[in-house]
Enzyme design. Structure first.
Site, PDB file in Angstrom:
ATOM      1  N   LYS A 114       2.086   6.658   7.256  1.00 57.37           N
ATOM      2  CA  LYS A 114       1.648   5.282   7.456  1.00 57.37           C
ATOM      3  C   LYS A 114       2.052   4.361   6.303  1.00 57.37           C
ATOM      4  CE  LYS A 114      -0.552   5.691  11.435  1.00 57.37           C
ATOM      5  NZ  LYS A 114       0.006   5.052  12.654  1.00 57.37           N
ATOM      6  N   GLU A 129      -5.929  -2.589  12.119  1.00 57.15           N
ATOM      7  CA  GLU A 129      -6.769  -1.726  12.935  1.00 57.15           C
ATOM      8  C   GLU A 129      -6.579  -0.312  12.414  1.00 57.15           C
ATOM      9  OE1 GLU A 129      -3.701  -2.450  13.688  1.00 57.15           O
ATOM     10  OE2 GLU A 129      -2.939  -0.427  14.039  1.00 57.15           O
ATOM     11  N   SER A 163       3.477  14.649   9.889  1.00 54.44           N
ATOM     12  CA  SER A 163       3.224  13.227   9.612  1.00 54.44           C
ATOM     13  C   SER A 163       2.095  12.976   8.616  1.00 54.44           C
ATOM     14  CB  SER A 163       2.944  12.488  10.916  1.00 54.44           C
ATOM     15  OG  SER A 163       1.866  13.098  11.591  1.00 54.44           O
TER      16      SER A 163
END
Lengths: 264, 397
Positions: B88, B110, B377
């Site tokens: 991210k 969000e 990830s």
């Protein structure tokens, strides 16, 4: 000419402005919706918006979000709303407009949706998540059935206003200020500037909405436009009233006060 | 009057948003187009990737796993080693630098599992921006640790109670907030979802993953891999890995969707396997919905995959058969979580475990000269509680 144009020319001839009111269909039941529409017409609403409840109403504030959730508990289908509108239409003369999110039309099937709108007596649709650029997908179909797609302009629209205003149908929905629907205590928009800019491009009736909730707002804002839209304040009356009779009475009272303020 | 429809991947994508946001999206697109090829911007982003996020992330040959499964060679792209613990941060650094260039003083985001919220709060601390994060109330309970991390970083975390009180509703609420303060606020969207230009912009910032893999695998193997496997919720880590290989058609791409308790139950989040085409959060794509277009509640053990839709470019990859999307259950993901931890000493995020699970299925059936790259990830520290709960182990003192 559909009922929306007829209504605005009738109002203009009588030197009056439009009171446009909103309720969420199926809040709390479709039977209540039917009675509310009738009552609002009696108390002086000129155009009535019916919100089709949706799971993810991204343009709505907390009051109308809660109404959507109440209505969906039933659970309510678009077909049921159409059937109810058909019944309402036998008793009610004012233009009726749906407010709904694009996915509802997309899933129902645009052709079927607008054909049903036309059969039931719906005169226009407001689609808060369908900006000008995306409406090509349904524009021709809506035209074919003479249902107006009511477009919106907001204080942030700036250079987009020309295109939107020139292509508007029915009336132009002018958003009062930034933010989602819901009651506001004040408006920071320079309305003189906003409306005089819009007037450069169109003669179509302009209605102002978002946050207008009291007779005082109506009196203060009526000079800028051809109509005022009141939504959350009405839905709030539905929310806080208990039982069918009280809901009808409280909504009726508010609409009467708003009408009075608009004509006074 | 017809206008060119922007931001489409085949029929998917678009800009289905309230009018109030349209000029903000147009400004964002212009700013992005201006800076994405700007040398100073690129240099600054590279600097933060390297010096702050710890890039390039490693491409690790999972030798024990490969031997144990007895088939294709398995490599792990270690996005879990990035600062803040997941991929991210790549996108967030890009968007935060853009926000600064655009003169915005406040960012909103969000978050589902909290990884994107933590990354955004981190960048806000680093670049001195005000930060508000919207998070479903249910997710705040599932990921209390990340909520506390965000608050420590100086962000305000707003619980979202509407709808299903998860990622979908947090996204709606962030969009509502953006409509309210569009002039001074930059919306840092966390995945390849939402209205144009977000899906393309987030993809570009995440493409560092696939671009690094290309170089790294050429170094190690002298050729591109046969399979790329990544989990998909909205799909940003998968898109970041896949996109640079788009035209290398010999490379197969597989996205793993959250099948929750199974795709034959109602408790899953498999938007492509079980969904249909619709419109939500500004984009046309695949969604889980009923015949009236009402978005249906979704479920996954992983809060990060618990979203009823998928990014529009993935929908296009699916329709054009460039990529394949397969369901992986909670149970398979938990087994993979435990397996990788034991075999390689790497605790994967429960999201990434969905990708590991699929690799475990296909690797044994492939010859030893085939190569699989799994996008790891994120790291799994945040998931230890929920996995323990799933296993029926009480780790609360």
């Amino acid at each position: 000419m559909n009922r929306i144009e007829e209504k605005f020319s009738e109002l203009k001839a009588n030197n009056k402005k439009a009171l446009i009111t909103f309720v969420t269909a199926g809040d709390t039941t479709l039977e209540v919706t039917k009675k509310l529409v009738r009552e609002m017409e009696i108390q002086g609403a000129d155009i009535i918006e019916l919100g089709i409840p949706y799971s993810d109403p991204i343009a709505e504030g907390p009051v109308i979000q809660a109404a959507n959730e109440r209505a969906l508990k039933n659970p309510i289908k678009i077909k049921d709303v159409m059937d109810t509108v058909k019944e309402i239409r036998t008793e009610v003369k004012v233009p009726l407009v749906y407010l709904l999110y694009f996915n509802c039309i997309f899933q129902y099937g645009p052709e079927k949706f607008f054909s049903h709108c036309s059969k039931c007596g719906i005169d226009g649709v407001i689609i808060p998540d369908l900006p000008f650029e995306e409406r090509g997908e349904i524009e021709d179909i809506a035209d074919k059935y003479s249902v107006h797609i009511i477009t919106l302009v907001s204080p942030t629209s700036k250079d987009r206003i020309e295109r939107i205003a020139r292509n508007a149908k029915g009336f132009l929905y002018c958003v009062s200020s930034l933010g989602v629907t819901g009651m506001r205590s004040e408006f920071n928009t320079d309305f003189d500037e906003f409306f005089s800019y819009i007037d450069r491009f169109t003669d179509i009736p302009k209605a102002l909405g978002f946050g207008i909730s009291t007779p005082e707002h109506v009196q203060k804002l009526r000079k800028y436009c051809d109509g005022l839209i009141v939504g959350s304040a009405i839905v709030r009356q539905v929310e806080k009233s208990t039982g069918e009779e009280e809901i009808i009475k409280n909504v009726g009272n508010l609409v009467r006060e708003l009408r009075y303020a608009l004509d006074d | 009057m017809s206008i060119q429809r922007k931001g489409r991947f085949g029929e998917f994508g678009g800009q289905y948003v309230p009018e109030t946001l349209m000029n903000a999206l147009i400004e964002l697109e212009e700013a992005y187009n201006k800076y994405k090829d700007d040398d100073d911007f690129k240099k600054e982003l590279e600097f933060y990737f390297k010096e702050y996020a710890g890039r390039p992330s490693l491409l690790y040959f999972a030798e024990r796993m490969t031997k144990d499964l007895g088939g294709a060679k398995i490599y792990l792209k270690r996005e879990d080693l990035n600062h803040t613990g997941s991929h991210k941060i790549n996108n967030v650094l890009g968007q935060a630098l853009l926000a600064k260039r655009m003169g915005k003083k406040r960012v909103i985001a969000e978050t589902g599992a909290g990884q994107h919220g933590v990354a955004t709060a981190t960048a806000a601390a680093l670049f001195d921006l005000e930060c508000d994060v919207f998070m479903g109330k249910e997710d705040m309970e599932r990921q209390a640790l990340n909520v506390f991390r965000m608050r420590l970083l100086g962000a305000e975390v707003h619980p979202v109670t509407s709808g299903t009180a998860t990622l979908k509703d947090a996204t709606s609420e962030a969009m509502r907030e953006w409509v309210s303060r569009v002039n001074d606020t930059f919306y840092v969207l966390g995945s390849v979802v939402g209205p144009h230009p977000y899906p393309a912009m987030v993809r570009d910032f995440q493409s560092i993953i696939g671009n690094e893999v290309k170089d790294q695998i050429m170094d190690k193997e002298g050729r591109y891999p046969d399979y790329l496997i990544a989990c998909v919720g909205g799909g940003s880590n998968a898109m970041g890995l896949f996109y640079p290989f788009l035209h290398d058609t010999e490379v197969k791409m597989v996205g793993t969707e959250a099948a929750g308790e199974g795709i034959d139950t109602e408790k899953h989040a498999a938007s492509i396997t079980k969904g249909s085409i619709g419109v939500l959060h500004g984009m046309k794509s695949y969604f889980l919905q009923d015949k009236d277009g009402q978005i249906t509640p979704v479920y996954s053990i992983s809060a990060g995959l618990d979203y009823p839709g998928i990014g529009p470019e993935h929908a296009h990859f699916y329709e054009s058969e460039r990529a394949q999307y397969v369901p992986v259950t909670d149970n398979e993901a938990v087994e993979a979580f435990k397996y990788l931890t034991r075999v390689e000493g790497i605790i994967p995020a429960i999201e990434s475990s969905h990708a590991v699970a699929y690799a475990m299925k296909i690797a044994p059936q492939l010859p030893k000269n085939k190569i699989i790259v799994i996008n790891l990830s994120g790291r799994g520290d945040k998931d230890v509680y929920s996995v323990a709960r799933y296993m029926g182990v009480d780790i609360n003192e």
